[in-house]
Design an enzyme around this catalytic site. Structure first.
Site, PDB file in Angstrom:
ATOM      1  N   LYS A  63     -11.422 -35.338  43.206  1.00  0.00           N
ATOM      2  CA  LYS A  63     -10.363 -36.337  43.041  1.00  0.00           C
ATOM      3  C   LYS A  63      -9.104 -35.716  42.448  1.00  0.00           C
ATOM      4  CE  LYS A  63      -9.817 -41.002  40.999  1.00  0.00           C
ATOM      5  NZ  LYS A  63     -10.523 -42.080  40.267  1.00  0.00           N
ATOM      6  N   SER A 138     -10.547 -46.595  42.367  1.00  0.00           N
ATOM      7  CA  SER A 138      -9.482 -45.700  42.749  1.00  0.00           C
ATOM      8  C   SER A 138      -9.950 -44.388  43.375  1.00  0.00           C
ATOM      9  CB  SER A 138      -8.641 -45.373  41.514  1.00  0.00           C
ATOM     10  OG  SER A 138      -9.417 -44.663  40.562  1.00  0.00           O
ATOM     11  N   SER A 162     -14.058 -47.198  39.204  1.00  0.00           N
ATOM     12  CA  SER A 162     -13.440 -46.420  40.271  1.00  0.00           C
ATOM     13  C   SER A 162     -14.357 -45.481  41.046  1.00  0.00           C
ATOM     14  CB  SER A 162     -12.261 -45.624  39.726  1.00  0.00           C
ATOM     15  OG  SER A 162     -11.154 -46.475  39.610  1.00  0.00           O
TER      16      SER A 162
END
Ligand code: GLN
Length: 457
Positions: A63, A138, A162
């Protein structure tokens, strides 16, 4: 084939890690233009010639808020445009030392503040299993990349859901460890009293393998990381253990979910019962669910506001307020307002007290059962670009923020699909445990995976 089997083949020389990387690069070239799961791809990654270690030859996506030396770490924000990580986060170093290869950086909501994967400065990520719909967020790119077969596993971060939210929408496994199990060093903070790094994977076994590599204290990590003897999550994983477990299906979690989604969780409970678990209905009280979001968001705003003060334009390029998107700006403005001396007691300090109350209530509920079970996200993913109110957007998080407020471990397993406007959309179920009982949660997740009607395909 499980990751541990892949690793074995690589170590025995039956599989060439270079070729594995090449195959994934090919898949990324083919599918990423549509999906936008990766925002940066390492065309020529360092592949150890004779990889050893627990993750030899494993291909990982990371990420965009986790530092990987030499790769961008822009948190999908123009604030950090062009910023290249000067070092590896502890988790990344551990992955590399175990023989894994980082193939690229995955898309996300700006600064991890979102639940849909639409607020990235690189544009939204698509859901590979429900094209045209949000993948969730996210950690949108990490979930989409795993679901689309663009890497073996991916790292995400989870502040209020997330990892679990996009995993549920994309039909992959996602695990948020106990707060303090995995080092955050090298992760850009959203709200540091909640943030945890964790794996997104194609199976519970694969997630457990990654977890056992990244977990535990070390010389360079923050003191909140505790030494629990770091169980060998993968080696000890045993779905058969659920035969002796009591699983609490949480009534209020079902009540606040859309009927089709509640049914998936109920079905999961029934099927667990058939493999020997004792299932009981648990009540945590409606109040806990009602106060979870306001409590989470007040603390999130205040901690995020404070974390963003370093992005003042002097050190990292741009001043955050000048270039960020609407959601990030909302949090900075509101976070500044509610941290003011005059109102601290009314909002922030009160939220901290309620947080303690929530933690206690959740621990009480976990006194009589081994784990809690319920839906992961109470409603299915919307179409990309659809306008949602702030309340509706935050509403996605109501069930995932609860474990973060309590520092508890929680994971999601793809269980079934739900029909939304004619689309079959993946739907996960969430398992929550007491802090440091990550293995128990993983065992139940593994049992659910075995009985799930959902086929990863
Ligand atoms: N959607 C939640 C938020 O916006 C959770 C985000 C996260 O876990 N990083 O805060």
């Amino acid at each position: 084939m499980s990751l541990s089997e892949v690793v074995e083949r690589v170590r025995e020389g039956k599989e060439d890690p270079e070729e594995r990387v090449e195959r994934y690069l090919e898949a990324i070239r083919e599918k990423n233009p549509e999906l936008n799961a990766f925002t940066y791809v390492e065309e020529d990654p360092d592949v150890p010639e004779e990889p050893e270690g627990e993750l030899a030859g494993v291909v990982v996506g990371v990420k965009a808020n986790i530092n990987v030396e030499g790769m961008p770490c822009d948190c999908a924000s123009r604030t950090l445009e062009g910023y290249v990580a000067p070092y590896d986060a502890t988790v990344v170093r551990r992955l590399k030392e175990a023989g894994a290869v980082v193939i690229g950086i995955t898309n996300m909501d700006e600064f991890a503040a979102g639940s849909s994967g639409e607020t990235s400065c690189h544009g939204p990520t698509d859901n590979p299993r429900a094209p045209g719909r949000i993948p969730g967020g996210s950690s949108s790119g990490s979930a989409a990349a795993v679901a689309a077969g663009l890497c073996d596993v991916a790292l995400g971060s989870d502040t209020g859901g997330s990892i679990r939210n996009p995993a549920s929408h994309c039909g992959v496994v996602g695990f948020k460890p106990t707060y303090g199990l995995v080092p955050r060093q090298g992760l850009v903070d959203l709200a540091m009293s909640f943030d945890q790094i964790g794996p997104l994977a194609g199976s519970v076994e694969d997630a457990a393998l990654v977890l056992q590599v990244i977990a535990g204290p070390g010389p360079d990590v923050e003191p909140t990381v505790r030494d629990q003897g770091v169980p060998r999550y993968h080696d000890l994983l045993d779905p058969g253990e659920v035969e002796g477990y009591t699983v609490g299906l949480v009534r209020e979690f079902l009540e606040v979910s859309e009927p089709g989604i509640a049914e998936v969780a109920e079905d999961a409970a029934r099927r667990l019962e058939r493999v020997g678990a004792e299932v009981v209905e648990v009540e945590v009280g409606r109040r806990l669910v009602d106060v979870a979001l306001p409590t989470y968001y007040v603390i999130n705003y205040v901690e995020f506001f404070s974390a963003t003060r370093r992005f003042d334009g002097r050190r990292y390029g741009r001043r955050i307020e000048h270039v960020c998107g609407r959601e990030v700006l909302r949090r900075i403005v509101a976070g500044a307002a509610i941290s003011r001396e005059e109102v601290r007691g009314q909002y922030y300090e009160r939220a901290l007290r309620v947080r303690t109350w929530i933690r206690r209530r959740l621990m009480d509920a976990l006194e009589d059962v081994d784990v809690l079970l319920g839906p992961t996200v109470p409603k299915p993913p919307h179409r990309i670009g659809e306008e949602l109110s702030v309340r509706e957007m935050y509403g996605y998080d109501v069930l995932t923020v609860i474990p973060n407020l309590a520092g508890a471990p929680a994971g999601t397993v793809p269980f079934d699909t739900v029909e939304v406007e004619g689309d079959e959309v993946p739907c996960g179920v969430q398992v929550i445990g007491a802090p440091w009982e990550d293995l128990k949660v993983l065992n139940v997740m593994a049992a659910l995976e075995e009985v799930a009607p959902f086929d990863m395909g």
